[in-house]
Design a protein around this motif. Structure first.
Motif, PDB file in Angstrom:
ATOM      1  N   LEU A 185       6.767  -2.742  13.489  1.00 38.09           N
ATOM      2  CA  LEU A 185       7.835  -3.502  13.736  1.00 38.09           C
ATOM      3  C   LEU A 185       8.890  -3.502  12.525  1.00 38.09           C
ATOM      4  N   GLU A 186       9.736  -3.592  12.992  1.00 39.98           N
ATOM      5  CA  GLU A 186      11.056  -3.183  11.721  1.00 39.98           C
ATOM      6  C   GLU A 186      11.383  -4.809  11.236  1.00 39.98           C
ATOM      7  N   SER A 187      10.694  -4.787  10.305  1.00 38.21           N
ATOM      8  CA  SER A 187      10.764  -6.034   9.324  1.00 38.21           C
ATOM      9  C   SER A 187      10.488  -5.704   7.728  1.00 38.21           C
ATOM     10  N   ASP A 188      11.614  -5.412   6.996  1.00 41.29           N
ATOM     11  CA  ASP A 188      11.414  -4.626   5.877  1.00 41.29           C
ATOM     12  C   ASP A 188      10.378  -5.352   4.789  1.00 41.29           C
ATOM     13  N   ASP A 189      10.747  -6.599   4.522  1.00 40.56           N
ATOM     14  CA  ASP A 189      10.023  -7.102   3.334  1.00 40.56           C
ATOM     15  C   ASP A 189       8.455  -7.001   3.899  1.00 40.56           C
ATOM     16  N   ASN A 191       7.035  -5.149   5.724  1.00 36.93           N
ATOM     17  CA  ASN A 191       6.378  -3.776   5.708  1.00 36.93           C
ATOM     18  C   ASN A 191       6.177  -3.332   4.429  1.00 36.93           C
ATOM     19  N   VAL A 192       6.942  -3.628   3.353  1.00 37.40           N
ATOM     20  CA  VAL A 192       6.702  -3.405   1.976  1.00 37.40           C
ATOM     21  C   VAL A 192       5.253  -4.006   1.635  1.00 37.40           C
ATOM     22  N   PHE A 193       5.106  -5.216   1.991  1.00 38.20           N
ATOM     23  CA  PHE A 193       3.745  -5.960   1.497  1.00 38.20           C
ATOM     24  C   PHE A 193       2.486  -5.037   2.189  1.00 38.20           C
ATOM     25  N   ASN A 194       2.622  -4.525   3.633  1.00 36.56           N
ATOM     26  CA  ASN A 194       1.515  -4.014   4.322  1.00 36.56           C
ATOM     27  C   ASN A 194       1.469  -2.714   3.940  1.00 36.56           C
ATOM     28  N   ILE A 195       2.401  -1.949   3.342  1.00 35.30           N
ATOM     29  CA  ILE A 195       2.115  -0.555   2.808  1.00 35.30           C
ATOM     30  C   ILE A 195       1.413  -0.668   1.505  1.00 35.30           C
ATOM     31  N   PHE A 215       1.789   4.538  -3.011  1.00 37.69           N
ATOM     32  CA  PHE A 215       2.803   3.556  -2.024  1.00 37.69           C
ATOM     33  C   PHE A 215       3.676   4.563  -1.335  1.00 37.69           C
ATOM     34  N   THR A 216       4.321   5.636  -2.134  1.00 33.14           N
ATOM     35  CA  THR A 216       5.023   6.787  -1.506  1.00 33.14           C
ATOM     36  C   THR A 216       4.491   7.503  -0.464  1.00 33.14           C
ATOM     37  N   ASP A 217       3.212   7.935  -0.848  1.00 25.81           N
ATOM     38  CA  ASP A 217       2.449   8.604   0.057  1.00 25.81           C
ATOM     39  C   ASP A 217       1.939   8.009   1.423  1.00 25.81           C
ATOM     40  N   THR A 218       1.643   6.738   1.185  1.00 22.02           N
ATOM     41  CA  THR A 218       1.157   5.750   2.218  1.00 22.02           C
ATOM     42  C   THR A 218       2.545   5.659   3.098  1.00 22.02           C
ATOM     43  N   ALA A 219       3.651   5.418   2.600  1.00 18.69           N
ATOM     44  CA  ALA A 219       4.904   4.888   3.537  1.00 18.69           C
ATOM     45  C   ALA A 219       5.089   6.205   4.226  1.00 18.69           C
ATOM     46  N   LYS A 220       5.137   7.299   3.474  1.00 18.28           N
ATOM     47  CA  LYS A 220       5.197   8.566   4.512  1.00 18.28           C
ATOM     48  C   LYS A 220       4.234   8.848   5.519  1.00 18.28           C
ATOM     49  N   ASP A 373      13.382   0.670  -1.332  1.00 20.44           N
ATOM     50  CA  ASP A 373      13.970   2.253  -1.320  1.00 20.44           C
ATOM     51  C   ASP A 373      13.276   3.558  -0.775  1.00 20.44           C
ATOM     52  N   ILE A 374      11.827   3.320  -1.392  1.00 19.41           N
ATOM     53  CA  ILE A 374      11.143   4.370  -0.965  1.00 19.41           C
ATOM     54  C   ILE A 374      10.797   4.247   0.375  1.00 19.41           C
ATOM     55  N   MET A 375      10.395   3.208   0.897  1.00 20.47           N
ATOM     56  CA  MET A 375      10.041   2.949   2.194  1.00 20.47           C
ATOM     57  C   MET A 375      11.060   3.306   3.290  1.00 20.47           C
ATOM     58  N   THR A 376      12.352   2.861   2.677  1.00 23.08           N
ATOM     59  CA  THR A 376      13.283   3.299   3.666  1.00 23.08           C
ATOM     60  C   THR A 376      13.490   4.832   3.735  1.00 23.08           C
TER      61      THR A 376
END
Length: 385
Positions: A185-189, A191-195, A215-220, A373-376
């Motif tokens: 779901l597009e919800s930036d804040d 999604n940062v929590f959940n990653i 976090f970077t590896d997981t987001a990708k 920024d990393i997640m985006t």
């Protein structure tokens, strides 16, 4: 050298100042008078619904405008950018009033004598002094509470059982077999929590270099494995059609429209374990609505805060068009009796207390901008952008 003024010059200067002051006062009165029938609300969806606003508009013969956004930091940045002159009320999640908006003088306190008694009629967790509604020193009441709920992820229980989802929790996203079976779901804040949670650490603190790398590896990985990225309607349709089995971020807020349409197999899930204090894995939200520090604050702002506390209006807020949510006023029997069995099922009333107890309240991520920024970048990379 100090200039000496004659009595005549002093009187002349004083007279000019009085005229200017009178003119300024007149302009101030004019601006205030113009706002007596005008109210502007910056909010999450629901408070912008005609179902909620029209009765208030009609009773006050007022022009009421409401703009809905889906991201707290964006709303707060609007105030920081000078829109304190535009808005009268701001409706955001729980930490922002206490930790950011009041210290930055973006909002103003409420009259405790008038508003604190309303908390006494709310659910026990909100009894005064409810910490998220108060200033750090406990002296000022910063806003009113109403909607709340658990918000972690959602499953189609025909594909992933509630028990399995609660037990596996965020490891659902760490199972390679689930790639291509979920949505985001597009919800930036959120999604940062959940990653952070998928990566195995608490979102709501500063993160070291190793955690940022994880976090970077997981987001990708999360975005690469997503079958669908979209809004609430997109997620619910994908769940109902069987295109995906589960999605993050989500909970009562996002699942309720599908459930209200008879899809009881679409269910918000709160993990039974996670890397946050107390071993908790779920996150919950509580909205706080505050009066903006507008120099010409509309007198309708505080009247609206009282209006939405009425049992009938609170029920309307809970089931305003868009998404459906529990409200703190459900502790009042006059409010609770207005909810049908179907409405209670839509908001998962059966497990609400259990899920809230298993959740940490939404808080501010200290290094949010860096992680965002990393997640985006990860999201862009996964979409081929």
């Amino acid at each position: 050298m100090t200039k000496q003024f004659s009595r005549r010059e002093l009187l002349k200067t004083a007279g000019a100042g009085a005229v200017a002051l009178a003119a300024g006062s007149a302009l101030g009165r004019k601006a205030w008078a113009a706002r007596e029938t005008e109210l502007n609300i910056l909010c999450w969806e629901g408070y912008n619904s005609a179902q909620v606003l029209d009765p208030f508009r009609q009773s006050k013969s007022a022009t009421v405008k409401a703009e809905s956004l889906t991201n707290d930091p964006t709303m707060i940045n609007r105030l920081r950018a000078g829109e304190t002159n535009v808005w009268d009320l701001i409706n955001v999640n729980n930490p922002w009033a206490r930790k950011v908006m009041y210290p930055e003088k973006l909002i103003r306190p409420l009259d405790r004598a008038k508003f604190e008694p309303y908390f006494s009629k709310m659910m026990p967790a909100f009894k005064p002094p409810y910490r998220w509604a108060m200033s750090d020193d406990g002296k000022e009441l910063l806003g009113m509470c109403q909607r709340f709920g658990p918000y972690s992820f959602v499953v189609n229980t025909d594909k992933v059982s509630r028990a399995t989802a609660e037990d596996q929790g965020w490891d659902l996203w760490n199972d390679a077999a689930n790639a291509g079976k979920y949505g985001v779901l597009e919800s930036d804040d959120w999604n940062v929590f959940n990653i952070c949670l998928i990566a195995g650490f608490d979102p709501f603190r500063e993160h070291n270099a190793d955690e940022v790398a994880k976090f970077t590896d997981t987001a990708k990985r999360v975005f690469k494995g997503a079958k669908v990225v979209g809004d609430i309607a997109t997620m619910n349709q994908a769940l109902i059609s069987g295109e995906i089995n589960f999605h993050m971020t989500g909970g009562t807020y996002s699942a309720s429209p599908a459930r209200a349409d008879g899809n009881a197999n679409i269910r918000g899930i709160t993990p039974k374990k996670g890397p946050m204090p107390g071993g908790k894995g779920g996150v919950s939200w509580i909205e706080v609505t505050s009066t903006v520090n507008n120099p010409a604050l509309s007198p309708l702002a505080t009247q609206f805060l009282e209006y939405v506390q009425h049992p009938e209006v609170a029920h309307t807020v809970a089931f305003a068009e868009g998404t459906f949510n529990p409200v703190a006023q459900m502790a009042n029997p006059d409010c609770f009796k207005l909810f049908t069995k179907e409405e209670l099922d839509a908001i998962q009333w059966d497990s609400l207390e259990e899920e809230m107890n298993a959740s940490i309240e939404y808080d501010i991520v200290p290094d949010y901008d860096k992680l965002l920024d990393i997640m985006t970048a990860a999201k862009r990379e996964a979409s081929g952008g």
